[in-house]
Design an enzyme around this catalytic site. Structure first.
Site, mmCIF file in Angstrom:
data_model
loop_
_atom_site.group_PDB
_atom_site.id
_atom_site.type_symbol
_atom_site.label_atom_id
_atom_site.label_comp_id
_atom_site.label_asym_id
_atom_site.label_seq_id
_atom_site.Cartn_x
_atom_site.Cartn_y
_atom_site.Cartn_z
ATOM 1 N N ASP A 268 32.906 56.147 39.283
ATOM 2 C CA ASP A 268 34.193 55.047 38.451
ATOM 3 C C ASP A 268 35.347 55.136 39.937
ATOM 4 O O ASP A 268 35.709 56.243 40.161
ATOM 5 C CB ASP A 268 34.400 54.285 37.707
ATOM 6 C CG ASP A 268 35.085 52.851 37.445
ATOM 7 O OD1 ASP A 268 35.427 52.187 38.226
ATOM 8 O OD2 ASP A 268 35.454 52.900 35.826
ATOM 9 N N GLU A 615 42.543 38.617 29.914
ATOM 10 C CA GLU A 615 42.116 39.471 29.113
ATOM 11 C C GLU A 615 41.134 39.679 31.113
ATOM 12 O O GLU A 615 40.580 38.987 31.400
ATOM 13 C CB GLU A 615 41.204 39.615 28.083
ATOM 14 C CG GLU A 615 40.282 37.902 28.439
ATOM 15 C CD GLU A 615 39.011 37.513 27.352
ATOM 16 O OE1 GLU A 615 38.745 38.395 27.246
ATOM 17 O OE2 GLU A 615 38.593 35.884 27.586
#
Length: 856
Positions: A268, A615
């Site tokens: 990542d 979000e």
């Protein structure tokens, strides 16, 4: 001859010039592995380190072209200009239609290949423009507060597996072709689902082995062993003290030794830096040692720049060049499989034309998926579908006219987005009454006037220039125009624009506003580090230094007919980067005032919920109920709740269209709203799909891929990764709406299910007992009643069935012996375990009919 082909021929000629014959790695007749091994043997240690980073520079002496490992296709080609934007993944999961999902990602891979081919022929392939796509996200959406849950396919391992397999098939293409279409990536491995705020330092300790193997790993195992996914991305956090990207247990013992994975492991973005940077995991002393630990553990490609220190790690004795070669051969083999070194004439996928990008066929697919993912949650008195009478309807709510909300996160740029307001207006044949009413979390109305700005050539919006330096000097790295308010941040190591660095860059935005009346405007901006606002040549605000994140608002009094030249300068120096900018009219309102605006209509369609600006991955903006991209409460924001209550008390029929990427607690809304439609973030065609459902031109058939809880009190602590009390599989309470639930405008009845153990099939008759054609989703759950520590039930099969009014069909769901895989408490493994089971067949996780069977 195309520029790309000329490049390959020149490099081949150069490579051959030094010898009497073609070098082995340049021979397309050899296998990708043979070519990779040969090429690796010719590379210097420094060159090997270069190709192991996500942006791999060209190495002309060996004919190695530039390559970008990081591209996005979460729900359409992302961050790479024009593309078709499909609904959010959590919404597409609600379709329970993996066949359609595969068609969606076949369209996505067509657009991705066409865009990459065009870029390669221009001679440059940068971040987001490559052939390696970091999707699907098959993490378990274990807690509705996680801001990135919208990227997943829900809270069930089987659902994530089945949908993930469809994504991989669509992206990677047929397995019998010489060249791969694209590389897909299963992420984030493993046990990853928030909180966003602590993911760079969080350590998951004492996770029960059963939870690991029964919940968090099954989808990854299926994508590796069944789907043949070519990449796996390791996650940020630690498990039992080891960062996932440095975990020998995860990446070697489980992934490669037990599962036989022979593809690539990618980190990542920024995960290797977390090994050693202050405030993160602190398991390594510096970039060199962190890189050595990651590569030895099995992380082949880094999204970041630590791997350039690998030669230093070799000199220090922390890793050998042979260990590095293992990763280099893997990644070179991948590039040969993708045809990266070969002329376009040999690679069939390069013949996909650019005309497929955002074509009508793909827009139709986006509309079909948007329709199928709509979930009808509540329909008191069958108020829906609505009659097509514009005089009796008003549209309201913060998401009604918001096009960017439709896109969710990790999105591309659609040619046009159909807002819910536009979709309803088109359905009703013209203008429809509308008032915004409030913002997501506040009783204010903000009307952006950004669209009234114009820039060079008379284009709508603001022109933009980006420089990869902090002096705004030289040729810009990227130039474009933005027609919507500016929203940028580098959370998740996301660049502001193609070719722009993550840090130490500057940007300038210019636009002109001609005031159409005397009024006071609000100039709103959020930024860190340097910011400068200049209006008509006067510097209104300036903080040109390293700085914390600040939210600012300034008033601007404008006069009708006067021109206002607005310039915004931004400088990013280190760490996080955030810039939001808008020009708007803002004023406070009351719920009763908003309800009064609807006094002469019968029905209000309130389009509310939450926002992907709030979000999402590592969002920098904090508002009530949200923190760093996660939610602190799952309740509908109070401002919206007050307006819905006022409308109900005023005697209005209220239809709530809830837009969100996660479950929202809607307990009071069962009283104040006559109908609730869960629309998720429905993509560029979302407005048409909502209108089709509201007015009965499409019969809703979506089912919930997550549990909708009654309120916050039903949730365990967010940072507890144990499954006890979580999701429909372990939750002992009564949910608001259960997993697998969804209403229709017709009704269905299931007969008595029968399990044919020898054939491995479940048979059940399904009858459409209503007056409209419709689609039902037959769901099969498995339970082992004598296993007190296991899930209450777990999904193991589903099938969509289309039925005309009054029609009955026999539905057959595959249920082979392998579907009885269960946790074996004696061996501490997942395996087909004999014993007594319940097969539960129904239309949701609670509306089921049971079959008891004994597995020998």
């Amino acid at each position: 001859m195309k520029k790309r082909n000329i490049f390959v021929v020149l490099l081949l000629t150069f490579a051959v010039g030094a010898g009497a014959q073609t070098l082995s790695y340049m021979n397309p007749e050899l296998s990708a592995r043979q070519r990779a091994e040969d090429l690796c043997s010719r590379m210097t240690l420094e060159e090997k380190a270069t190709v192991m980073m996500n942006n791999s520079k060209a190495i002309p002496r060996l004919g190695i072209p530039q390559f970008a490992w990081w591209s996005e296709a979460l729900h359409g080609v992302g961050r790479n200009g024009l593309s078709t934007v499909f609904p959010s993944c959590i919404g597409m999961a609600a379709s329970f239609d993996d066949g359609l999902l595969e068609r969606v990602f076949t369209a996505v891979s067509d657009e991705a290949r066409a865009k990459n081919t065009a870029q390669r022929r221009k001679g440059s392939v940068d971040t987001y423009q490559g052939l390696s796509f970091w999707t699907p996200n098959i993490n378990i959406f274990r807690d509705p507060r996680w801001g990135r849950g919208q990227e997943t396919y829900g809270e069930d391992p089987y659902m994530n597996s089945r949908m993930g397999l469809a994504v991989v098939r669509g992206l990677q293409g047929p397995s019998d072709r010489k060249y791969m279409k694209l590389y897909a990536c299963a992420k984030h491995f493993a046990v990853h689902s928030g909180p966003e705020k602590t993911r760079h330092s969080f350590n998951i300790e004492d996770l029960p082995e059963r939870d690991l193997w029964e919940t968090y790993l099954p989808a990854f195992k299926d994508l590796v062993q069944i789907g043949g996914v070519k990449e796996v991305m390791c996650a940020y956090q630690r498990i039992d003290g080891d960062p996932c990207c440095g975990s020998n247990r995860l990446l070697q013992q489980i992934l490669r030794d037990e599962w036989g994975f022979d593809g690539l492991v990618v980190s990542d973005c920024g995960a290797i830096s977390d090994f050693w940077e202050p405030g993160a995991h602190g398991v390594s002393k510096d970039a060199a040692s962190a890189s050595a630990k990651a590569v030895i553990s099995g992380t082949d490609v880094e999204c970041g720049s630590n791997y350039k220190r690998l030669p230093d790690a070799v000199k220090a004795g922390e890793i050998t060049e042979a260990q590095i070669d293992t990763s280099v051969v893997r990644l070179l083999e991948a590039r040969f499989e993708l045809g990266d070194f070969d002329p376009d004439s040999l690679v069939e996928w390069t013949r996909i034309p650019e005309s497929v990008v955002a074509c009508k066929e793909h827009k139709d697919l986006a509309l079909q998926m948007a329709r199928e993912q709509m979930v009808l949650l509540h329909n008191r008195g069958n108020i829906l579908p609505l009659a097509k009478d514009a005089s009796k309807i008003m549209v309201m709510g913060p998401n009604a006219a918001d096009s960017i909300m439709l896109w969710g996160i990790y999105y591309g740029q659609p040619s046009h987005s159909v807002t819910v307001l536009e979709g309803i207006g088109n359905k009703l044949g013209g203008d429809v009454r509308y008032t915004k009413g409030c913002e997501i979390t506040s009783l204010t109305e903000t009307e952006s006037v950004f669209s009234k700005l114009t820039c060079r050539g008379g284009k709508q919006g603001m022109s933009a220039q980006f420089w990869n330096n902090t002096e705004m000097e030289g040729v810009p790295a990227y130039e474009t125009t933005y027609s919507a308010p500016l929203h940028f941040d580098n959370g998740g190591n996301t660049v502001f624009a193609p070719g722009v660095r993550l840090t130490d860059f500057t940007a300038r935005f210019r636009g002109t506003l001609v005031a159409d009346k005397d009024e006071t405007l609000d100039i709103m901006y959020t930024n860190d580090d340097g910011f400068r606002l200049i209006i008509n040549g006067d510097t209104i605000a300036e903080r040109w230094k390293t700085d914390r994140l600040r939210f600012n608002r300034r008033k601007l009094d404008v006069k009708k007919g006067r021109k206002y030249d607005i310039q915004v300068d931004y400088m990013q120096l280190r760490g996080g980067a955030t810039l939001n900018f808008d020009v708007a009219v803002v004023r406070n309102v009351t719920a009763s005032e908003i309800a009064e605006r609807a006094r002469d209509v019968e029905t209000v369609v309130f389009v509310g919920g939450i926002s992907p600006n709030l979000e999402r991955e590592e969002a920098k903006v904090t508002e009530p109920g949200f923190d760093n991209g996660d939610r602190t409460s799952i309740e509908l924001p109070a401002a919206q709740r007050e307006i819905l209550k006022a409308l109900h008390e005023a005697g209005k029929k209220v239809v709530l269209v809830n837009c969100s990427g996660s479950a929202v607690a809607l307990t009071p809304e069962l009283e104040t709203c006559d109908a609730i439609l869960q629309a998720w973030y429905p993509g560029e065609q979302g407005g048409h799909a909502v209108a089709d459902v509201l007015f009965g031109d499409y019969n809703p058939c979506g089912k919930l891929p997550v549990t909708f809880y009654k309120d916050d009190s039903q949730l365990p602590p967010f940072d507890d990764y144990r499954m006890a009390g979580r999701t429909y599989r372990y939750f002992n309470g009564e949910p608001l709406f259960p997993f697998g639930y969804g209403l229709s405008y017709t009704t269905f009845a299931l007969g008595t299910p029968v399990y044919d153990a020898q054939a491995g099939k479940i048979h059940v008759s399904v009858t459409n007992t209503g007056a409209r054609d419709g689609v039902e989703v037959v769901q099969v759950y498995l339970d082992k009643p004598d296993d007190a520590g296991g899930p209450l039930k777990t999904l193991r099969g589903f099938k969509r069935v289309e039925l005309k009014a009054g029609e009955t069909k026999d539905v057959v769901v595959d249920f082979p012996r392998s579907a009885f895989e269960w946790w074996n408490v004696d061996t501490n493994t997942m395996c087909v375990t004999p014993g007594k089971y319940e097969l539960q067949v129904g239309t949701s996780s609670v509306d089921v009919k049971k079959i008891v069977c004994e597995l020998k």
